[in-house]
Enzyme design. Structure first.
Site, PDB file in Angstrom:
ATOM      1  N   TYR A 187       0.849  -1.191   0.000  1.00 11.58           N
ATOM      2  CA  TYR A 187       0.000   0.000   0.000  1.00 11.58           C
ATOM      3  C   TYR A 187       0.887   1.245   0.000  1.00 11.58           C
ATOM      4  O   TYR A 187       1.746   1.407   0.861  1.00 11.58           O
ATOM      5  CB  TYR A 187      -0.894  -0.040   1.235  1.00 11.58           C
ATOM      6  CG  TYR A 187      -2.000   1.005   1.305  1.00 11.58           C
ATOM      7  CD1 TYR A 187      -2.142   2.018   0.372  1.00 11.58           C
ATOM      8  CD2 TYR A 187      -2.930   0.959   2.339  1.00 11.58           C
ATOM      9  CE1 TYR A 187      -3.150   2.945   0.462  1.00 11.58           C
ATOM     10  CE2 TYR A 187      -3.958   1.884   2.436  1.00 11.58           C
ATOM     11  CZ  TYR A 187      -4.058   2.881   1.497  1.00 11.58           C
ATOM     12  OH  TYR A 187      -5.071   3.809   1.593  1.00 11.58           O
ATOM     13  N   CYS A 188       0.699   2.126  -0.990  1.00  5.69           N
ATOM     14  CA  CYS A 188       1.398   3.414  -1.071  1.00  5.69           C
ATOM     15  C   CYS A 188       2.916   3.188  -1.076  1.00  5.69           C
ATOM     16  O   CYS A 188       3.436   2.451  -1.898  1.00  5.69           O
ATOM     17  CB  CYS A 188       0.937   4.330   0.060  1.00  5.69           C
ATOM     18  SG  CYS A 188       1.547   6.023  -0.052  1.00  5.69           S
ATOM     19  N   ILE A 189       3.646   3.787  -0.148  1.00  4.36           N
ATOM     20  CA  ILE A 189       5.097   3.644  -0.134  1.00  4.36           C
ATOM     21  C   ILE A 189       5.497   2.199   0.175  1.00  4.36           C
ATOM     22  O   ILE A 189       6.559   1.732  -0.246  1.00  4.36           O
ATOM     23  CB  ILE A 189       5.718   4.636   0.884  1.00  4.36           C
ATOM     24  CG1 ILE A 189       7.224   4.752   0.676  1.00  4.36           C
ATOM     25  CG2 ILE A 189       5.380   4.240   2.314  1.00  4.36           C
ATOM     26  CD1 ILE A 189       7.847   5.843   1.530  1.00  4.36           C
TER      27      ILE A 189
ATOM     28  N   GLY B 193       3.999  -0.214  -1.180  1.00  3.80           N
ATOM     29  CA  GLY B 193       3.956  -0.803  -2.513  1.00  3.80           C
ATOM     30  C   GLY B 193       5.186  -0.474  -3.334  1.00  3.80           C
ATOM     31  O   GLY B 193       5.634  -1.288  -4.159  1.00  3.80           O
TER      32      GLY B 193
ATOM     33  N   PHE C 235      -1.933  -1.138  -3.769  1.00  2.00           N
ATOM     34  CA  PHE C 235      -2.927  -0.106  -3.491  1.00  2.00           C
ATOM     35  C   PHE C 235      -2.245   1.253  -3.633  1.00  2.00           C
ATOM     36  O   PHE C 235      -1.295   1.553  -2.901  1.00  2.00           O
ATOM     37  CB  PHE C 235      -3.473  -0.200  -2.059  1.00  2.00           C
ATOM     38  CG  PHE C 235      -4.191  -1.467  -1.715  1.00  2.00           C
ATOM     39  CD1 PHE C 235      -4.725  -2.289  -2.685  1.00  2.00           C
ATOM     40  CD2 PHE C 235      -4.345  -1.833  -0.380  1.00  2.00           C
ATOM     41  CE1 PHE C 235      -5.399  -3.453  -2.352  1.00  2.00           C
ATOM     42  CE2 PHE C 235      -5.015  -2.984  -0.033  1.00  2.00           C
ATOM     43  CZ  PHE C 235      -5.534  -3.804  -1.020  1.00  2.00           C
TER      44      PHE C 235
END
Length: 661
Positions: free
Chosen positions: A395-397, A399, A423
């Site tokens: 998710y985000c960073i 990811g 995500f």
């Protein structure tokens, strides 16, 4: 001749006016009227009253002095006194808070730079560009003049009684009818909107300057015009003035108390409350999904959540949230918890709960988060679930790191991860949005000094301030008006409570991230070094599911789309969700909110993808679950986290998530 008997002078009545005191000034008073007739009349006996109607009073020949001045009644007098006292109390509260803030800041070092974002040179280039085109500047000035003339013409017609219908404003700051019903505030609103739109448009029209320099000027011009909105000032906000009048000033007193409390909470720096933080407690009414911490080391806690079904898929799911926030964004309340929902779909869910790093982790970088984070979490989740393969989520960073880790695994032939979901994650940062404005060399040097001053970590509030600035009207000024001008209590909103629960970041990790990703876009070009190799995204061939959000201001949809195309040899599925960076992800099907778009193809541009995409109402979670089920193996008996090889340490959500910055 007998003497006439004398009568003592009459005693004045208690309410009779007393003679005026003598003063040193000469007076021009009229001579006293003769009193002999009155005295004689007083000595005569009163005649007997004759039967019949009472005589009418004599008519005065002197002109009437007119109506007497109407003094306020007792109720109005008390209201005025209460309002005056409350205004004074509000002023004293604000002054005291500011004075205490000044004392708190007195011993701190001054700001590292008067212009940390390097706005001055950007605005100089913009002004130079405008000056080089006097015809364009003249046309812009004429345009502004015409806007004012149109406004004054409509205002004059309205003042003359003509029905003038102004187009309704879509701006949430001016949604209250008081802004349009009152002519004065309506003119104020329309003139502000016209001027702000003109100023932002003028900066955007500049040509022949560096695009990033221009975007910096545009961004901070927007920040400036937002700050000067009449809605942000008590005297020019009709809604706040109405609340002030209706409460006799109590709304302003409460507002200044809120202001003082936020100044104290920020230790002399205004830290605007976005939620009623006292209404939530991690592990009590947020982050309540049942489970166990089954592993803990210096970097993370591994949480395995309880099954919600008798059978589960053989391949477990391991989620890596961003270390810039805490994992319970995926487990706020039972009704919007992604973790609970995934468990109810029959998945064995693990989450990596990152430590909130302190100065002892200042030297941790991507290599540490790869080896001690990704690899160790995968190893322990597989050990606990007795599985050979695992599916992952970044998710985000988280990811961004997961993408680099998958490239590292591909380089070394590690096939333990069979499918991965991203995500709102970026890997190609060429169009990473307004956060690129905070990553030029000038600002990076500034933030590095800030981390050095904090002992080698970035304070959690620093990133919160940056994210708030990206949406200043929603995340700064709306709360400024509500909390301070209106005196309202912050809302009991779980998402905003989580948003304020920020974490620190190690200096090495954060500077590598900003310089390598935002500054050099190294990962998408195969130039990012991690774990002794240059990560090559083209070597990843496992199935990937990308989720982007249409209104994401942190990981813009165009940036996520470019990232999806960077994995050119993988089997990529992309879904575009409605809403933004958080609500676009955390959108359970039961909420029946927003929409999502699906297109199995991945053409060159996002515009082409959108043209061929099919829109579906509601959440994208069901579409993702179908994709995940197809890649998660057979059904097996549900796994109990208390009966795995790793001993349970403590119940979820663990200890690391409760550490405050």
């Amino acid at each position: 001749m007998a003497k006439r008997p004398t009568t003592p002078p009459p005693v004045p009545a208690a309410d009779a006016p007393r003679p005026a005191r003598k003063s040193g000034r000469p007076t021009s008073a009229k001579p006293p009227r003769p009193r002999a007739a009155k005295a004689a009349a007083a000595e005569q006996p009163a005649p007997a009253a004759a039967p019949g109607p009472a005589p009418e009073p004599p008519q005065s020949t002197e002109p009437s002095p007119g109506p007497a001045f109407a003094f306020p009644g007792e109720e109005q007098r008390q209201m005025i006194e209460t309002l005056s006292l409350n205004l004074a109390k509000a002023a004293m509260t604000a002054q005291s808070a500011i004075a205490e803030a000044a004392l708190a800041q007195a011993d701190r070092p001054a700001a590292l730079s008067p212009d940390p974002f390097n706005v001055g040179p950007a605005m100089t280039q913009v002004m130079t560009g405008l000056a080089s085109r006097p015809d364009k500047l003249f046309a812009a000035q004429a345009d502004l003049f015409n806007r004012y003339m149109d406004l004054w013409a409509s205002t004059t017609r309205r003042a003359a009684g003509e029905e003038v219908s102004a187009p309704p404003s879509k701006d949430k700051r001016f949604k209250d009818p008081a802004w349009s019903e009152n002519p004065m505030f309506d003119v104020m609103r329309q003139s502000y909107l016209a001027t702000a739109d003109w100023m932002n448009g003028l900066v955007s029209s500049v040509e022949d300057i560096d695009p990033r320099t221009k975007r910096r000027a545009e961004f901070f011009t927007k920040l400036l015009t937002d700050a000067f909105s009449p809605s942000n000032f008590l005297a020019s906000n009709p809604v706040a003035l109405k609340a002030l009048a209706e409460t006799n000033g109590e709304s302003l007193v409460k507002g200044m108390q809120n202001f003082a409390a936020d100044m104290e909470r920020g230790a002399g720096k205004l830290k605007i409350s976005q939620a009623d933080y006292g209404r939530f407690e991690v592990g009590v009414n947020v982050a309540t999904a049942p489970g166990q911490v089954v592993w803990r080391d210096e970097l993370f806690e591994l949480i395995q959540f309880d099954p919600a079904t008798d059978k589960q898929r053989a391949t477990p799911l391991l989620i890596f949230p961003p270390w810039i926030n805490k994992f319970y964004i995926l487990d706020l309340q039972p009704e919007n918890s992604m973790i609970r929902w995934l468990s109810s779909q029959g998945f064995t869910v693990f989450v990596c709960s990152w430590v909130n790093p302190d100065v002892d982790k200042a030297g941790y970088g991507f290599d540490d988060y790869l080896q001690k984070g990704i690899y160790r979490a995968v190893e322990k989740a597989l050990e606990q679930s007795r599985a050979d393969h695992i599916n992952t989520v970044g998710y985000c960073i988280g990811g961004t790191l997961m993408g680099a880790a998958l490239a590292h695994m591909a380089e070394h032939g590690d096939d333990r991860v069979t499918a991965n979901t991203f995500f709102a994650a970026q890997h190609d940062f060429a169009e990473a949005g307004d956060l690129l404005l905070f990553t030029d060399d000038h600002w990076l040097n500034e933030i590095e000094q800030q981390m050095d001053a904090a002992g080698g970590v970035l304070p959690g509030a620093a990133m919160a301030d940056t994210f708030n600035a990206l949406r200043a009207n929603d995340l700064i000024w709306s709360f400024f008006v509500s909390n301070y001008l209106m005196g309202k209590d912050p809302p009991a909103f779980d998402l905003l409570f989580w948003n304020a629960d920020q974490t620190r970041m190690p200096k090495k990790l954060h500077m590598d991230y900003l310089r390598s990703m935002y500054g050099q876009n190294a990962l998408s070009q195969g130039q990012f070094e991690i774990g002794g190799i240059h990560a090559d995204l083209s070597k990843i061939r496992i199935p990937l599911y990308f989720q982007a959000s249409r209104e994401d201001h942190i990981a813009p949809m165009n940036s996520v789309y470019r990232s999806a195309r960077a994995f050119r040899n993988a089997d990529v599925t992309l879904t575009l969700a409605g809403s933004g960076h958080i609500a676009g992800v955390v959108n359970p099907p039961s909420a029946k909110k927003y929409q999502h778009w699906i297109n199995p193809a991945l053409p060159d541009t996002l515009g082409e993808w959108q043209a061929g995409a099919e829109e579906h109402p509601g959440s994208w979670w069901n579409h993702w679950a179908e994709w995940l089920h197809a890649r998660s193996g057979d059904w097996i008996p549900a796994r109990d986290p208390n009966k795995g090889p790793l001993p349970a340490i403590e119940p979820a959500p663990g200890s690391y998530v409760k550490v405050k910055s």
